[in-house]
Design a protein around this motif. Structure first.
Motif, PDB file in Angstrom:
ATOM      1  N   PHE A 126       0.811  -1.213   0.000  1.00  0.00           N
ATOM      2  CA  PHE A 126       0.000   0.000   0.000  1.00  0.00           C
ATOM      3  C   PHE A 126       0.849   1.270   0.000  1.00  0.00           C
ATOM      4  O   PHE A 126       0.347   2.339  -0.371  1.00  0.00           O
ATOM      5  N   ASP A 127       2.107   1.165   0.390  1.00  0.00           N
ATOM      6  CA  ASP A 127       3.005   2.314   0.232  1.00  0.00           C
ATOM      7  C   ASP A 127       3.220   2.591  -1.256  1.00  0.00           C
ATOM      8  O   ASP A 127       3.185   3.746  -1.702  1.00  0.00           O
ATOM      9  N   PHE A 128       3.441   1.525  -2.007  1.00  0.00           N
ATOM     10  CA  PHE A 128       3.581   1.648  -3.463  1.00  0.00           C
ATOM     11  C   PHE A 128       2.303   2.225  -4.070  1.00  0.00           C
ATOM     12  O   PHE A 128       2.348   3.145  -4.892  1.00  0.00           O
ATOM     13  N   GLN A 129       1.165   1.689  -3.667  1.00  0.00           N
ATOM     14  CA  GLN A 129      -0.113   2.142  -4.223  1.00  0.00           C
ATOM     15  C   GLN A 129      -0.350   3.623  -3.930  1.00  0.00           C
ATOM     16  O   GLN A 129      -0.812   4.368  -4.797  1.00  0.00           O
ATOM     17  N   GLY A 130      -0.031   4.041  -2.719  1.00  0.00           N
ATOM     18  CA  GLY A 130      -0.219   5.445  -2.360  1.00  0.00           C
ATOM     19  C   GLY A 130       0.645   6.375  -3.190  1.00  0.00           C
ATOM     20  O   GLY A 130       0.192   7.445  -3.616  1.00  0.00           O
ATOM     21  N   LYS A 131       1.895   5.973  -3.431  1.00  0.00           N
ATOM     22  CA  LYS A 131       2.793   6.802  -4.242  1.00  0.00           C
ATOM     23  C   LYS A 131       2.366   6.820  -5.708  1.00  0.00           C
ATOM     24  O   LYS A 131       2.450   7.853  -6.374  1.00  0.00           O
ATOM     25  N   LEU A 132       1.909   5.668  -6.195  1.00  0.00           N
ATOM     26  CA  LEU A 132       1.528   5.574  -7.603  1.00  0.00           C
ATOM     27  C   LEU A 132       0.277   6.387  -7.908  1.00  0.00           C
ATOM     28  O   LEU A 132       0.215   7.108  -8.903  1.00  0.00           O
ATOM     29  N   PHE A 133      -0.708   6.287  -7.038  1.00  0.00           N
ATOM     30  CA  PHE A 133      -2.003   6.899  -7.322  1.00  0.00           C
ATOM     31  C   PHE A 133      -2.191   8.245  -6.630  1.00  0.00           C
ATOM     32  O   PHE A 133      -3.306   8.627  -6.286  1.00  0.00           O
ATOM     33  N   ASP A 134      -1.114   8.969  -6.464  1.00  0.00           N
ATOM     34  CA  ASP A 134      -1.238  10.272  -5.806  1.00  0.00           C
ATOM     35  C   ASP A 134      -1.868  11.320  -6.714  1.00  0.00           C
ATOM     36  O   ASP A 134      -2.390  12.330  -6.243  1.00  0.00           O
ATOM     37  N   THR A 135      -1.844  11.087  -8.037  1.00  0.00           N
ATOM     38  CA  THR A 135      -2.389  12.089  -8.972  1.00  0.00           C
ATOM     39  C   THR A 135      -3.436  11.509  -9.921  1.00  0.00           C
ATOM     40  O   THR A 135      -3.791  12.141 -10.912  1.00  0.00           O
ATOM     41  N   GLY A 136      -3.930  10.327  -9.671  1.00  0.00           N
ATOM     42  CA  GLY A 136      -4.919   9.724 -10.562  1.00  0.00           C
ATOM     43  C   GLY A 136      -4.940   8.223 -10.366  1.00  0.00           C
ATOM     44  O   GLY A 136      -4.215   7.679  -9.525  1.00  0.00           O
ATOM     45  N   ILE A 137      -5.774   7.545 -11.160  1.00  0.00           N
ATOM     46  CA  ILE A 137      -5.874   6.094 -11.023  1.00  0.00           C
ATOM     47  C   ILE A 137      -5.419   5.413 -12.317  1.00  0.00           C
ATOM     48  O   ILE A 137      -4.238   5.146 -12.499  1.00  0.00           O
ATOM     49  N   PHE A 138      -6.332   5.168 -13.234  1.00  0.00           N
ATOM     50  CA  PHE A 138      -5.982   4.354 -14.394  1.00  0.00           C
ATOM     51  C   PHE A 138      -5.154   5.112 -15.429  1.00  0.00           C
ATOM     52  O   PHE A 138      -4.297   4.523 -16.092  1.00  0.00           O
ATOM     53  N   ASP A 139      -5.385   6.410 -15.562  1.00  0.00           N
ATOM     54  CA  ASP A 139      -4.515   7.196 -16.439  1.00  0.00           C
ATOM     55  C   ASP A 139      -3.098   7.217 -15.874  1.00  0.00           C
ATOM     56  O   ASP A 139      -2.113   7.124 -16.618  1.00  0.00           O
ATOM     57  N   ARG A 140      -3.028   7.314 -14.575  1.00  0.00           N
ATOM     58  CA  ARG A 140      -1.720   7.328 -13.908  1.00  0.00           C
ATOM     59  C   ARG A 140      -1.030   5.972 -14.058  1.00  0.00           C
ATOM     60  O   ARG A 140       0.177   5.904 -14.318  1.00  0.00           O
ATOM     61  N   LEU A 141      -1.796   4.894 -13.923  1.00  0.00           N
ATOM     62  CA  LEU A 141      -1.233   3.556 -14.083  1.00  0.00           C
ATOM     63  C   LEU A 141      -0.709   3.361 -15.502  1.00  0.00           C
ATOM     64  O   LEU A 141       0.380   2.811 -15.707  1.00  0.00           O
ATOM     65  N   ALA A 142      -1.477   3.825 -16.489  1.00  0.00           N
ATOM     66  CA  ALA A 142      -1.057   3.694 -17.889  1.00  0.00           C
ATOM     67  C   ALA A 142       0.224   4.472 -18.152  1.00  0.00           C
ATOM     68  O   ALA A 142       1.131   3.982 -18.845  1.00  0.00           O
ATOM     69  N   SER A 143       0.315   5.676 -17.603  1.00  0.00           N
ATOM     70  CA  SER A 143       1.523   6.480 -17.813  1.00  0.00           C
ATOM     71  C   SER A 143       2.723   5.853 -17.105  1.00  0.00           C
ATOM     72  O   SER A 143       3.849   5.896 -17.612  1.00  0.00           O
TER      73      SER A 143
END
Length: 265
Positions: free
Chosen positions: A183-200
Motif C-alpha cells: 500500500f506504500d507503493f499504491q499510495g505513491k503511484l495513485f497520488d495524482t490519478g488512477i488508471f490514467d496514472r497507471l497507464a503512464s
C-alpha cells in the motif's frame, strides 16, 4: 252548382329526380369532405409516426454506436487482466516471493485490483424508452424488433455474469489484494490519478519500489487455483460468450438501423 275543385296534381318525375340528384350531390360532397378529413388526419398521424420513428432510431443508433466503442475497450481491458493473471500464476509457481520488479507491481495491480476497465455498463436510456413506452411499435421492420429483443437478452446476460464476477472477486481475489498489496507503493503511484496514472507509469521509465506484503502467508497453490478460476470461469468466459454476443447483435442492429432509416456512420 259550383264545379268541384280539382285535387292537387302529383309532382312530376322530373321534379323528384332533380331533387334526388341534388341531395345525392350534396351527400357526396359531405361524404368526400369527411373522407378527405379522415384521410388527411391519417396521413398526418402516419407522417408524425414516421418522424418519431426516425428520431428514436437516430438516438438509438447513437446510443448503440457509443456502446460499440465502449464494449471494445472493456474487451481490451479483460484481455489485459487475463494476461496479468497469467503472469501472476506463473510467478507464484516458482518465483521468489521477495522479488521486487515493476512488472510484478503492474501485473499484481491488474490481476487483483483493476475492475473498472473490465466492467461494461451499456447506455440504455433510449433502449429502455423503446421497451417501456411501447415505442418499439414504430419500428415496423420485424428484423429490427427481433434484434432489439436479442439485444435485451445479451445485456441481461452480461449484467448477470458481471454480478457473478463481482461475487467471485470479493470472495477469492480481494483477500489476496488486501493481504499482500504494497500500500506504500499504491499510495505513491495513485497520488495524482488512477488508471490514467497507471497507464503512464507502465509506459514510462519511472520506478516505484514494490514488495508483496506478508509473503510468508502466501499459499501458492490456493492462490493459483483462485486466480485460475477467476481467469477462466469468469473474466475470459464472460468476454468470449456474452460480450461477443453483444458485439454481434450491436453490429447487426447498427447495420439494420442504417438501412431502414438511411442513417450515416
Amino acid at each position: 252548382m259550383d264545379a268541384l275543385s280539382e285535387p292537387p296534381q302529383p309532382k312530376s318525375k322530373k321534379f323528384l329526380s332533380g331533387n334526388f340528384n341534388k341531395y345525392l350531390f350534396e351527400f357526396s360532397l359531405l361524404f368526400l369532405a369527411v373522407f378527405l378529413g379522415f384521410f388527411a388526419d391519417s396521413m398526418r398521424e402516419e407522417n408524425a409516426e414516421k418522424q418519431l420513428a426516425y428520431e428514436l432510431a437516430k438516438s438509438f443508433y447513437e446510443e448503440l454506436k457509443n456502446d460499440s466503442i465502449t464494449v471494445m475497450s472493456k474487451i481490451e481491458g479483460r484481455i489485459k487482466k487475463e494476461k496479468a493473471i497469467d503472469y501472476m500464476v506463473t510467478f507464484l509457481k516458482d518465483s521468489s516471493l521477495h522479488t521486487s520488479s515493476k512488472s510484478l507491481a503492474i501485473n499484481f495491480l491488474w490481476a487483483t485490483t483493476a475492475r473498472t476497465p473490465i466492467i461494461f455498463t451499456p447506455r440504455t436510456v433510449i433502449f429502455q424508452q423503446l421497451k417501456s413506452s411501447g415505442s418499439l411499435r414504430y419500428f415496423k421492420n420485424q428484423r429490427l424488433q427481433q434484434l432489439v429483443g436479442d439485444l435485451s437478452v445479451s445485456i441481461e446476460y452480461i449484467l448477470e455474469r458481471q454480478e457473478l464476477e463481482a461475487a467471485v472477486y470479493k470472495l477469492y481475489i480481494e483477500p489476496i489484494m488486501i493481504d499482500h498489496m504494497d500500500f506504500d507503493f499504491q499510495g505513491k503511484l495513485f497520488d495524482t490519478g488512477i488508471f490514467d496514472r497507471l497507464a503512464s507509469y507502465e509506459s514510462s521509465d519511472e520506478y516505484i519500489p514494490f514488495h508483496l506484503s506478508q509473503p510468508e502467508k502466501i499459499n501458492r497453490e490456493a492462490y493459483i487455483n483462485a486466480l485460475r478460476y477467476y481467469h477462466t470461469n469468469n473474466i475470459k468466459s464472460t468476454r468470449m460468450i456474452p460480450f461477443e454476443a453483444y458485439v454481434k447483435v450491436n453490429a447487426e442492429l447498427l447495420k439494420e438501423l442504417r438501412h431502414e432509416f438511411q442513417l450515416t456512420y
